[in-house]
Scaffold this active site. Structure first.
Site, PDB file in Angstrom:
ATOM      1  N   HIS A 145      57.921  21.016  96.606  1.00 50.23           N
ATOM      2  CA  HIS A 145      57.585  19.602  96.756  1.00 50.23           C
ATOM      3  C   HIS A 145      58.638  18.738  96.079  1.00 50.23           C
ATOM      4  O   HIS A 145      58.643  18.577  94.865  1.00 50.23           O
ATOM      5  CB  HIS A 145      56.190  19.347  96.156  1.00 50.23           C
ATOM      6  CG  HIS A 145      55.781  17.911  96.168  1.00 50.23           C
ATOM      7  ND1 HIS A 145      54.928  17.367  95.230  1.00 50.23           N
ATOM      8  CD2 HIS A 145      56.101  16.893  97.015  1.00 50.23           C
ATOM      9  CE1 HIS A 145      54.750  16.096  95.491  1.00 50.23           C
ATOM     10  NE2 HIS A 145      55.443  15.778  96.566  1.00 50.23           N
ATOM     11  N   GLU A 157      58.495  20.114  92.449  1.00 48.61           N
ATOM     12  CA  GLU A 157      57.267  20.801  92.065  1.00 48.61           C
ATOM     13  C   GLU A 157      57.133  22.078  92.908  1.00 48.61           C
ATOM     14  O   GLU A 157      57.058  22.008  94.135  1.00 48.61           O
ATOM     15  CB  GLU A 157      56.084  19.866  92.339  1.00 48.61           C
ATOM     16  CG  GLU A 157      54.752  20.308  91.837  1.00 48.61           C
ATOM     17  CD  GLU A 157      53.748  19.168  91.923  1.00 48.61           C
ATOM     18  OE1 GLU A 157      53.073  18.906  90.918  1.00 48.61           O
ATOM     19  OE2 GLU A 157      53.636  18.525  92.996  1.00 48.61           O
ATOM     20  N   ASN A 195      50.739  14.404  92.049  1.00 47.98           N
ATOM     21  CA  ASN A 195      49.850  13.437  92.692  1.00 47.98           C
ATOM     22  C   ASN A 195      48.440  13.448  92.119  1.00 47.98           C
ATOM     23  O   ASN A 195      47.726  12.455  92.212  1.00 47.98           O
ATOM     24  CB  ASN A 195      49.814  13.686  94.196  1.00 47.98           C
ATOM     25  CG  ASN A 195      51.024  13.077  94.878  1.00 47.98           C
ATOM     26  OD1 ASN A 195      51.531  12.051  94.447  1.00 47.98           O
ATOM     27  ND2 ASN A 195      51.502  13.712  95.924  1.00 47.98           N
TER      28      ASN A 195
END
Length: 287
Positions: A145, A157, A195
């Protein structure tokens, strides 16, 4: 291929949007041959325009020479055919954040790619394990990510699915570091690290503005000066895209409950198509 960085020469990228074009750019800048695929030629061309604009800024800032920028572009091949990724040593999917679409892509990649090829997803909130279930190689599926904008942001990530092999996780870290990034690792839990923490922060900033706690400028200024972050929540939401923030918040709300409920004003902005920088207006206005 083996799960070794030494054997990685060609990177396939599925999706030529903001994230996919950024991933293609940083891979090519760091010496990898890249095959960039999207479903329509127009999308591929838009991806190349995004990369060219980004490289021009690097050259203008003396971070690249003209020849290095040209060499980077020469390493990228555009296509609308998924089959053109068959010889890639690593494929990174960066399509829209819809689980069914990602599963369809991974099922097709699984049929097409060498059984040893690692398949990675750039998803920001969706389950790696669920995406991997569309393949016969769940042990070869991992989350990589990247943060937005990919050419600028340092972090990546790495997300570990239920069946992801340790060697594949190691490759994800090594590849990310080879393209100039610093990694952290997350288990396959909703929202991962970034997130899961970021979306409530953005939503609370939006609620504070909507409820008249302070102006948007003072909310952003207060968070930047008070917590040493480079952007406040409203500015960052505009930068990410309000539609993307809403989708991520809705996904987390469904998985984790009301603490992730999207702010009402966020929904209203998206319904009005005021999505942030990409549409010229979000919480702020842009040229």
């Amino acid at each position: 291929m083996s799960d070794s960085l030494d054997s990685l020469q060609t990177v396939g990228v599925v999706g030529a949007g903001t994230m996919g074009s950024g991933i293609a750019q940083v891979a090519a800048m760091n010496g990898y041959d890249v095959v960039l695929r999207d479903i329509e030629e127009e999308f591929v061309e838009n991806g190349f325009e995004t990369i060219e604009d980004s490289l021009d800024r690097f050259v203008a800032n003396d971070d690249l020479t003209e020849s290095e920028a040209e060499e980077t572009l020469d390493r990228i091949t555009g296509t609308t055919q998924l089959a053109d990724l068959a010889d890639a040593d690593l494929v990174v999917e960066a399509a829209v954040e819809e689980i069914e679409i990602k599963q369809d892509i991974f099922a097709d990649l699984d049929d097409m790619a060498d059984p040893e090829t690692v398949l990675a997803t750039n998803t920001s909130t969706l389950s790696i394990t669920t995406i991997a279930s569309a393949t016969d190689r769940p042990e070869k599926v991992v989350g990589i990510h990247f943060m937005n904008p990919v050419p600028i942001m340092e972090g990546v990530e790495v997300v570990v699915g239920e069946k992801t092999d340790e060697e594949v996780v190691d490759l994800a870290h090594a590849f990310s570091e080879a393209v100039g990034k610093t990694t952290w690792e997350s288990d396959d839990k909703p929202g991962f690290v970034a997130n899961r923490i970021l979306m409530p922060w953005i939503n609370e900033g939006i609620r504070a503005f909507d409820e008249g706690v302070a102006t948007k400028e003072d909310i952003d200024r207060g968070m930047k000066l008070g917590t040493n972050v480079p952007m406040g929540p409203l500015e960052l939401a505009d930068h990410i895209g309000l539609d993307i923030c809403l989708h991520a918040s809705e996904t987390l709300h469904e998985e984790l409950g009301d603490r992730y409920k999207p702010a009402y004003l966020l929904k209203r902005k998206v319904e009005a198509d005021d999505l942030g920088k990409k549409t010229g207006k979000g919480f702020y206005e842009y040229d």
